[in-house]
Design a protein around this motif. Structure first.
Motif, PDB file in Angstrom:
ATOM      1  N   THR A 142       0.860  -1.186   0.000  1.00 58.17           N
ATOM      2  CA  THR A 142       0.000   0.000   0.000  1.00 58.17           C
ATOM      3  C   THR A 142       0.890   1.227   0.000  1.00 58.17           C
ATOM      4  N   GLY A 143       0.554   2.193  -0.796  1.00 58.19           N
ATOM      5  CA  GLY A 143       1.249   3.462  -0.772  1.00 58.19           C
ATOM      6  C   GLY A 143       2.663   3.391  -1.315  1.00 58.19           C
ATOM      7  N   GLN A 144       3.432   4.422  -1.054  1.00 57.76           N
ATOM      8  CA  GLN A 144       4.775   4.550  -1.591  1.00 57.76           C
ATOM      9  C   GLN A 144       5.749   3.705  -0.779  1.00 57.76           C
ATOM     10  N   PRO A 145       6.879   3.327  -1.390  1.00 58.02           N
ATOM     11  CA  PRO A 145       7.888   2.564  -0.659  1.00 58.02           C
ATOM     12  C   PRO A 145       8.444   3.370   0.506  1.00 58.02           C
ATOM     13  N   LYS A 146       8.849   2.623   1.537  1.00 59.51           N
ATOM     14  CA  LYS A 146       9.453   3.268   2.701  1.00 59.51           C
ATOM     15  C   LYS A 146      10.906   2.829   2.810  1.00 59.51           C
ATOM     16  N   GLY A 147      11.768   3.785   3.185  1.00 62.94           N
ATOM     17  CA  GLY A 147      13.202   3.462   3.266  1.00 62.94           C
ATOM     18  C   GLY A 147      13.574   2.983   4.665  1.00 62.94           C
ATOM     19  N   VAL A 148      13.873   1.702   4.771  1.00 60.86           N
ATOM     20  CA  VAL A 148      14.231   1.141   6.071  1.00 60.86           C
ATOM     21  C   VAL A 148      15.707   1.393   6.328  1.00 60.86           C
ATOM     22  N   MET A 149      15.998   2.113   7.434  1.00 62.02           N
ATOM     23  CA  MET A 149      17.391   2.458   7.741  1.00 62.02           C
ATOM     24  C   MET A 149      17.987   1.384   8.644  1.00 62.02           C
ATOM     25  N   LEU A 150      19.046   0.763   8.188  1.00 57.54           N
ATOM     26  CA  LEU A 150      19.703  -0.276   8.975  1.00 57.54           C
ATOM     27  C   LEU A 150      21.154   0.107   9.180  1.00 57.54           C
ATOM     28  N   THR A 151      21.638  -0.150  10.400  1.00 61.33           N
ATOM     29  CA  THR A 151      23.005   0.256  10.716  1.00 61.33           C
ATOM     30  C   THR A 151      23.966  -0.910  10.533  1.00 61.33           C
ATOM     31  N   HIS A 152      25.237  -0.582  10.557  1.00 65.91           N
ATOM     32  CA  HIS A 152      26.269  -1.615  10.512  1.00 65.91           C
ATOM     33  C   HIS A 152      26.069  -2.606  11.643  1.00 65.91           C
ATOM     34  N   ARG A 153      25.781  -2.070  12.833  1.00 63.86           N
ATOM     35  CA  ARG A 153      25.640  -2.953  13.983  1.00 63.86           C
ATOM     36  C   ARG A 153      24.457  -3.911  13.785  1.00 63.86           C
ATOM     37  N   ASN A 154      23.358  -3.378  13.296  1.00 64.69           N
ATOM     38  CA  ASN A 154      22.191  -4.222  13.025  1.00 64.69           C
ATOM     39  C   ASN A 154      22.601  -5.491  12.288  1.00 64.69           C
ATOM     40  N   PHE A 155      23.299  -5.282  11.192  1.00 66.51           N
ATOM     41  CA  PHE A 155      23.604  -6.398  10.312  1.00 66.51           C
ATOM     42  C   PHE A 155      24.720  -7.261  10.831  1.00 66.51           C
ATOM     43  N   ILE A 156      25.758  -6.593  11.330  1.00 69.79           N
ATOM     44  CA  ILE A 156      26.927  -7.382  11.737  1.00 69.79           C
ATOM     45  C   ILE A 156      26.560  -8.269  12.914  1.00 69.79           C
ATOM     46  N   GLU A 157      25.740  -7.728  13.816  1.00 67.62           N
ATOM     47  CA  GLU A 157      25.353  -8.569  14.945  1.00 67.62           C
ATOM     48  C   GLU A 157      24.483  -9.739  14.501  1.00 67.62           C
ATOM     49  N   THR A 158      23.486  -9.457  13.700  1.00 67.24           N
ATOM     50  CA  THR A 158      22.625 -10.574  13.261  1.00 67.24           C
ATOM     51  C   THR A 158      23.414 -11.568  12.423  1.00 67.24           C
ATOM     52  N   SER A 159      24.224 -11.083  11.499  1.00 69.95           N
ATOM     53  CA  SER A 159      24.979 -12.012  10.652  1.00 69.95           C
ATOM     54  C   SER A 159      25.887 -12.886  11.486  1.00 69.95           C
TER      55      SER A 159
END
Lengths: 299, 643, 263, 354
Positions: free
Chosen positions: B200-217
């Motif tokens: 629905t509606g326009q795309p939204k830009g999800v902001m993800l940090t280095h920490r977000n990814f490095i920790e999950t990965s």
């Protein structure tokens, strides 16, 4: 003078033999013209026909009845070849068809000898091989007769091709397959007829050669000599086959005798290959034979 | 020493890149790419040099910290290096879907304030060149493949090589700039902005940090035991967070090798060549794999078919377990070994899945038959529930507890709960920072650290998460029965013949469905029955096809009838659409999610017809014939009633 | 980089001067002159039997004209044999696809590189060493063409089994493998559907623009010819009846007559 | 079924262009070589080693030669046995007149002589094509036979080309036993078979196949038809020559010109048709098939032993040979090699049909 007559004799004998080559080559040209097939089995058909004929004669059948039976056999053979070999190979490259006829040649030889045995049969059709008397050169009665029969055969065929409806259809097909199709000529029928005629020609040739050499395996090899005649004359020319046959016959005889004489009979037997070399040399200058049609390649 | 970098906190992707280049250097391959017929290999050292030169080049063009760079194209090492280069300079890559049309791109480029664009080739460059005038922030466009671009003379258009060349010059004058910029980086910096293709509606830009990814990965690698000997194939759209995790995050944290296929047409054969050990795919890919297996099996001789069905049956019997006698069990176990040689092994090999250690299906529900099929082959296929906002992971099935209808327990590092109105909420180290330039949406979604997914679901007694539908889509029929459209659509799509389905029922007396057939599967089916067709439209309207699809609908209805809550929501009427739903027509998103509202408006006539007593309905349709000609015709769509 | 564009239309690459060709009594070409200029895309059009293919065959060395001469890069080559023509930098494709059907796409393209390969039968029988290096060198070139024409998934397929449109594309690839200065295309789009035609147009234009190859093509699809050709020559009954830009040719009354009259 | 191709990715063209890209095939070849070099010499009887394995290998070599010319380059030849004769007599003469040369060198020189004669008879290919050319190769067959018989210098003074091959020595190795001769034959054949495979997958092979598939187009991409055809004639004759030398030295020992008669040429042609035109593997399969078939037939016939049987089988053999050629041309024009390939493909694609 003596020498001249001697060479003349060699020449005439070669020429007469050449006409018999022509007869073999003729069956070949017929098939090549109508269906584009280079029929290597023509020689085996000669053997097959002659062997069948001689067996019937030996079984004391009437000459003409035996002939009729063998003619029938050759027609059946032609139809069988058409069904078993040619139909399944329609639209394959010519070289494949050629190789199939090589296979056919082996098959027929094997079959003929399996059924009628391998021992040579003498064949006597009542014409002696003695020379005429009173001529400066000796000319064999049989050779002359055989040449005559060959010429008659050729004449009959020419009349057949030009005067009969089927013959005209055959010629139409030879000239242009597609055009022939478009005017409603059945290619299958034409091919069947051609093979049958070629079979009969082979039978006659086989009888002639069989009388000369005996009916035996080597009869199937005369086709090889006929091949030299063919490439010399061109695959698709009937008159070419006849003229080339004469040339080959005369040439190989003359050369053979010539070499034998010149080398004091040290060397001989050039007949086994001279015809091919002659054809080869001619081909270098006329790539489609003396009388063959040049094929213009379209791109 | 080794772990120092990772322990002193403040780890960013560029830091990991330096570390990997130091640790693996030329010895390990970071990226492979099938190009010019062979797999070109790029070591970590080469990857570092590639990114460094590009980063320096970007710097010489004036790339500043915080600048955004849109990245668009098929998965190419160059594009991954480009993302790295931007991150090295403290910038943020913004990947776009490579099949986006100009209008969609323009929105994102503008919204993200992108100054730079890195594109794969002429096709993408043309799109950006066309929108550049409208995007005043966009200053430079850099292209990877020069093909077709030689005669372009725009001063703001540079080739990848040219920028790298500028970078090497720049590095001579500023030898320390690159390292200094990396050192300035903080793990709380943005690593990427992923634009979700909203239904629905326009795309939204999800902001993800280095920490977000490095920790999950890192946590995920530990959890699944992934290491530098593993390999993955990068074929998912780069704009999807899954690809960023797989082909970028995992590569950097765990050193796995990433292989980029030659092109979209060769993905399947490339997968086979590489033989990945970890494979991540949406259900659509699994469906395609299964369909291709089934189509080919159909054409196999009867003896092979018999063998195939026998062994597949055997495998699923063993999956289910519950043998009454141990003899039967031992017999089946023995036959299973034979099956590995005769069926399972060759099948896995033909799909290139024989080296798989872990396979994931994510993004949508997967059909139980499809799921069971791959499990039966001995592939460790697991379902995952995740979202961009979580840096992918929310819950995933564990190796020893697999069900076909749940998404498994929450990942160890994720807190999960169901709100009072049935919405799935979670909290994790991967939780995003917010939506770019969209405070309102951020506030609506991220409340007290909990992400509100918008998905309706529940946790079953064993602790497995089960998703029903988008919470906003769950509604009731006028009869009061609960209606969860996606739930039914998914069941329909489990049929190999049905590619897409849209069900309607909210505030209506009964449920109706609009269906897209799968052209390959149905085409093959009809070919064996000598049904000729000229186009999709033509095929779709054949009565035989209606019968075929009707049978599938009946199956779904039977299935629904077993559910106490949903048995009132069986499909009453359906029609087969004259065209395939297409992202270019905005009917579905680039990730193939149905845009319900848009379709409701666009096909209002069709929907209304299904709620009248009409047995067919006229529609103006553009058809594309197999030879490429197009024409507009009036298609007459049948409406099939299920009673 | 743009040298060929700057020079476009100026310098002649190939000059055909007063060529006449006849088969038996049939005149296929009657004193035709034309020139192909460096860097251009020249279209040769005309009704069936106008002598278009004969013209290509003469340029190619398949037929030698009875009269007239042909200059390529200023040098007379009227009597060259086809393989010498190829060696001098002329490649072509055929109206009915002249591929080697039993060979794979890769082998067809590699065969197109034969002019660049050193032949040494002993080294080749041993393979390892110089022959292998040579093969790899040529393979690299061929792969660029495969990439250029986007035929990656056809590499190992025998071309005889490919759909017609793709065969045409592979054939173009083989011609490009020769790295020709002049590329002759005989109805490159015959028998194709819309989409295939568009692709082929794109490849022809790319070849001309990116590789700088001069192209002369015969084509029946007028829209295509008008679209991609810089200049057009019209043949009718073996004679040139018009020449000029697409616009000029389109409006030339003689051309219109030739086409309508032929119907 | 046994093939596994997942994870076989190539990172260089050298690997991509290997002769056997699939590891299982490499293992297969290694296994075949192991059987040929170790198992057969150790376990097979002398009769089998000599009359079966050695003969099959020799004819395979001749068939490879013919296949290069006919199967790859598309030039039909009916004179292969003639070139074998040249090789045999040339090797004999080198061995007798230049004693001390390693016998392998004699074989190679025999091949070279055959190649030169092949060059001579290939000359007509400048102008003539197809059947015309095939007939020209008949000239080669007969001329060669005639020359060898007529000039008894070639047979060191013996009539009808009758010769006895001298003892074979290679660098101190006296090749005497049946197994020695087999191993020598095997080694020569293996080396030449790999060389042939290398030729046909490289530039020369591509040029030949191009000429075979479409000579007009081949010429227009710059292939010089005449030199390439001549080369094919020479290489083909070289292989025939070496095969002829092997036949004389490693199998027959004493022979006459009849060992190389026209029928032998046709047998070799039959081998490549049955085995598969345009494949090296097919040359081996075809040779094995054509040679083993009569043995099989006579063994079966021996079960019903009677004196008439031999004659029956001899003719049945000829018939069957002909029927096989026709049958293969109709049903499987690409021969046993194709059947073998389909079998491999079936295994590779299993359980899928494609």
């Amino acid at each position: 003078m003596e020498e001249f007559w001697y060479w003349m004799e060699v020449f005439v004998s070669g020429t007469l033999q050449g006409v018999m080559y022509s007869l073999v080559a003729l069956g070949f040209v017929l098939i090549y013209k109508s269906s584009g097939v280079f029929n290597f089995a023509q020689g085996s058909m000669c053997l097959f026909g002659a062997l069948g004929f001689v067996i019937l004669l030996e079984a004391e059948y009437n000459f003409w009845f035996a002939l009729l039976l063998t003619v029938g056999m050759m027609i059946v053979l032609a139809i069988a070849v058409d069904w078993v070999v040619l139909r399944p190979l329609t639209a394959r490259p010519p070289i494949t068809l050629f190789m199939a006829t090589v296979g056919l040649a082996f098959f027929l030889e094997g079959l003929a000898q399996l059924v009628w045995g391998t021992q040579p049969h003498g064949l006597d059709i009542g014409i002696s091989d003695l020379p005429f008397e009173g001529l400066p050169i000796s000319i064999s009665r049989f050779e002359l007769f055989a040449a005559g029969i060959s010429l008659v055969m050729i004449g009959v065929l020419v009349v057949f091709f030009h005067k009969t409806r089927v013959g005209r259809a055959l010629r139409a097909v030879a000239d242009d397959h597609e055009a022939a199709l478009s005017v409603g000529i059945s290619l299958r029928m034409v091919w069947g007829v051609t093979w049958a005629i070629a079979g009969i020609v082979a039978l006659v040739a086989g009888i002639m050669w069989g009388t000369r050499l005996g009916v035996q395996y080597s009869l199937s090899l005369i086709v090889l000599k006929a091949l030299a005649v063919l490439i010399l004359g061109g695959f698709n020319s009937i008159s070419g086959a006849i003229i080339a046959g004469v040339i080959v016959g005369a040439f190989e005889k003359l050369l053979d005798v010539g070499i034998s004489v010149a080398t004091d009979y040290q060397f001989g037997g050039t007949e086994s290959f001279s015809a091919y070399l002659l054809a080869l040399v001619v081909l270098l200058f006329k790539p489609y034979g003396l009388f063959g049609d040049e094929i213009i390649e379209r791109v | 020493m080794e772990s120092n970098i990772l322990q002193n906190g403040n780890v960013t992707f560029p830091v990991l890149m330096l570390e990997n280049a130091r640790r693996y250097g030329e010895k390990k391959i970071a990226y492979r790419e099938k190009d010019l017929g062979i797999w070109q290999s790029y070591s970590w050292q080469v990857s570092l040099e590639q990114s460094r030169d590009l980063a320096n080049g970007l710097a010489s063009l004036g790339f500043k910290r915080g600048d955004k760079m849109v990245v668009v194209g098929d998965n190419r090492p160059q594009l991954y290096w480009g993302m790295m280069a931007a991150q090295c300079l403290g910038g943020v890559p913004v990947p776009l879907y490579q099949d986006s049309i100009e209008r969609e791109m323009e929105y994102v480029v503008k919204h993200a304030d992108a100054r730079f664009a890195l594109v794969e080739d002429q096709e993408q460059a043309d799109k950006l060149l066309n929108i550049k005038e409208n995007c005043k922030d966009l200053e430079y466009i850099i292209y990877g493949d020069p093909r077709g671009l030689r005669n372009y003379d725009q001063p703001y258009l540079f080739s990848y090589e040219k920028v790298q060349e500028m970078g090497r010059k720049f590095a001579q004058e500023n030898p320390n700039y690159f390292q200094e910029e990396i050192d300035k980086g903080s793990e709380e910096d943005l690593a990427i902005i992923c634009y979700t293709s909203g239904t629905t509606g326009q795309p939204k830009g999800v902001m993800l940090t280095h920490r977000n990814f490095i920790e999950t990965s890192t946590k995920f690698s530990d959890y699944e035991g992934l290491n530098a000997n593993d390999s993955v194939i990068a074929y998912l759209p780069m704009a999807w967070v899954g690809d960023f995790f797989l082909s970028y995050g995992l590569a950097l944290t765990s050193g796995i090798t990433v292989s980029c296929p030659e092109g979209s047409a060769t993905v399947l054969s490339n997968i086979r060549e590489i033989g990945p050990t970890y494979f991540f795919a949406p259900p659509r890919i699994w469906e395609n794999l299964l369909t291709s297996v089934m189509i080919r099996m159909e054409d196999a001789s009867w003896i092979k078919r018999k063998l195939f069905h026998y062994f597949m049956g055997l495998a699923s019997r063993m999956q289910r377990g519950g043998y009454s006698s141990s003899l039967l069990k031992a017999l089946d176990a023995a036959m299973y070994q034979l099956g590995r040689i005769v069926v399972y092994g060759p099948l896995k090999d033909s799909m290139g899945l024989s080296k798989i250690r872990i396979a994931i299906t994510a993004g949508e529900a997967i059909g139980p038959e499809i799921f069971a099929f791959f499990r039966s082959l001995g592939i460790n296929l697991k379902q995952l529930y995740g979202s961009t906002e979580a840096s992918v992971f929310v819950s995933q099935q564990t190796n020893d507890d697999i069900r076909d209808d749940t998404c498994g327990p929450p990942m160890p590092w994720v807190d999960l709960k169901i709100s009072e109105d049935g919405e799935v909420l979670f909290k994790s180290p991967g939780v995003f920072k917010g939506y770019y330039k969209n405070e309102q949406a951020t506030k609506d979604t991220l409340i007290d650290g909990w992400v509100h997914t918008g998905d309706a679901g529940f946790i079953d007694p064993d602790g497995h998460l089960k998703i029903i539908d988008r919470i906003q889509d769950v509604s009731t029929l006028t009869t009061g029965t609960m209606f969860a459209p996606k739930y039914i659509e998914n069941k329909l799509k489990f049929s190999p013949f049905i590619k897409e389905a849209v069900t309607v029922g909210m505030d209506r007396p009964y449920v109706t469905a609009m269906i897209n057939i799968d052209l390959d599967a149905v085409g093959n089916w009809s070919e064996r029955r000598n049904l000729n067709h000229t186009s999709y439209t033509d095929l779709a309207q054949k009565p035989e096809i209606y019968d075929l699809i009707g049978e599938e609908v009946r199956r779904v209805n039977q299935n629904l009838a077993e559910d106490e809550q949903l048995k009132g929501a069986q499909i009453n009427k359906f029609l087969i659409l004259h065209k395939e739903l297409d992202p270019d027509d905005e009917e579905i998103t680039r990730t193939r999610k149905v845009r319900r509202g848009f379709i409701g408006e666009k096909y209002a006539d069709l929907i209304n017809a299904m709620y009248s007593d009409k047995s067919h309905v006229e529609v103006k349709a553009q058809v594309t014939f197999e030879d490429g000609r197009k024409s507009t015709i009036n298609a007459d769509l049948q409406i099939r009633s299920m009673e | 980089m743009n040298a060929e564009n700057n020079g476009r239309g100026a310098e002649p690459l190939l000059q055909v001067e007063n060529i006449s060709l006849s088969f038996g009594g049939l005149k296929a070409l009657d004193s035709v002159s034309l020139e192909v200029r460096k860097g251009e895309v020249l279209g040769i059009i005309g009704p069936n039997g106008a002598g278009k293919t004969s013209m290509l065959n003469v340029i190619n060395g398949v037929y030698h004209p009875q009269e007239g001469r042909i200059l390529f890069e200023g040098k007379d080559r009227t009597t060259m044999r086809p393989h010498e023509v190829a060696a001098s930098g002329v490649a072509r494709t055929f109206q009915n696809v002249g591929l080697f059907k039993a060979m794979t796409t890769l082998d067809n393209l590699l065969a197109g590189r034969n002019l660049f390969m050193k032949k040494n039968i002993l080294l080749q029988a041993i393979y390892f060493g110089p022959a292998q290096r040579e093969e790899i060198r040529q393979r690299e070139k061929v792969e660029e063409i495969i990439d250029f024409l986007e035929i990656q998934n056809l590499r190992r397929l025998p071309v005889g089994a490919l759909p017609y449109g793709l065969q045409k594309r592979v054939e173009l690839g083989r011609a490009l493998a020769q790295e020709p200065k002049l590329l002759l295309l005989d109805e490159p789009m015959a028998g194709m559907n819309m989409e295939e035609k568009q692709d082929m147009c794109r490849f022809i234009i790319d070849t001309n623009e990116q590789l700088g190859t001069t192209i002369a093509l015969i084509e029946h699809d007028m829209a295509v010819v008008m679209d991609i050709c810089d200049r057009i020559i019209v043949l009718d009954h073996g004679a040139k009846i018009a020449e000029g830009s697409p616009d000029e040719v389109r409006n030339n009354p003689e051309v219109i007559r030739a086409y309508l009259g032929d119907e | 079924m046994i093939y596994r191709q997942t994870g076989l990715f190539v990172t260089s063209y050298a690997k991509d262009m290997r002769m056997f890209p699939i590891p299982q095939d490499r293992w297969g070849i290694a296994f075949v070589l192991f059987v040929a070099y170790v198992i057969i010499p150790v376990f097979a009887s002398e009769y089998w080693i000599s009359t079966i394995f050695t003969v099959v290998l020799i004819y395979s070599l001749a068939a490879i030669g013919l296949n290069l010319l006919t199967g790859y380059c598309g030039q039909l030849s009916l004179g292969q046995a003639g070139f074998m004769a040249v090789g045999a007599y040339a090797a004999f003469n080198f061995a007798v007149r230049l004693p001390g040369l390693p016998v392998v060198v004699n074989f190679l020189l025999g091949g070279v002589c055959a190649a030169l004669v092949g060059l001579l008879f290939g000359l007509p290919s400048l102008r003539i094509k197809g059947f015309y050319l095939a007939v020209a190769t008949l000239a080669a067959q007969f001329t060669i036979e005639w020359v060898i018989v007529s000039f008894n210098w070639f047979a060191a003074g013996n009539m009808m080309g009758a010769i006895d091959t001298p003892r074979m020595v290679i660098l101190g190795w006296h090749v005497e036993s049946v197994t020695d001769k087999y191993l020598l034959t095997l080694s020569v054949v293996v080396v030449l078979a790999f060389a042939a495979k290398n030729l046909v997958r490289g530039e020369i092979g591509r040029s030949w196949m191009a000429i075979r598939d479409l000579d007009v187009a081949a010429e227009m991409i710059g292939i010089r038809l005449f030199p390439q055809k001549l080369l094919a004639f020479m290489v083909s004759a070289f292989y025939a020559g070496v095969a002829g030398a092997l036949l004389a030295f490693c199998y027959l020992g004493s022979l006459e010109i009849t060992s190389f008669e026209l029928l032998v040429s046709f047998r070799i042609l039959g081998m490549i048709i049955v085995g598969g035109l345009g494949t090296i593997t097919g040359s081996f399969l075809g040779a094995a098939f054509i040679i083993l078939l009569p043995i099989l037939i006579s063994n079966v016939a021996a079960q019903f032993a009677s004196t008439q049987v031999t004659q029956f089988t001899a003719n049945a053999e000829v018939m069957l040979f002909g029927a096989l050629i026709i049958g293969f041309l109709i049903l499987e024009p690409l021969g046993l090699a194709r059947l073998w390939r389909s079998l491999k493909d079936k295994l590779r694609l299993w359980p899928f049909p494609y």
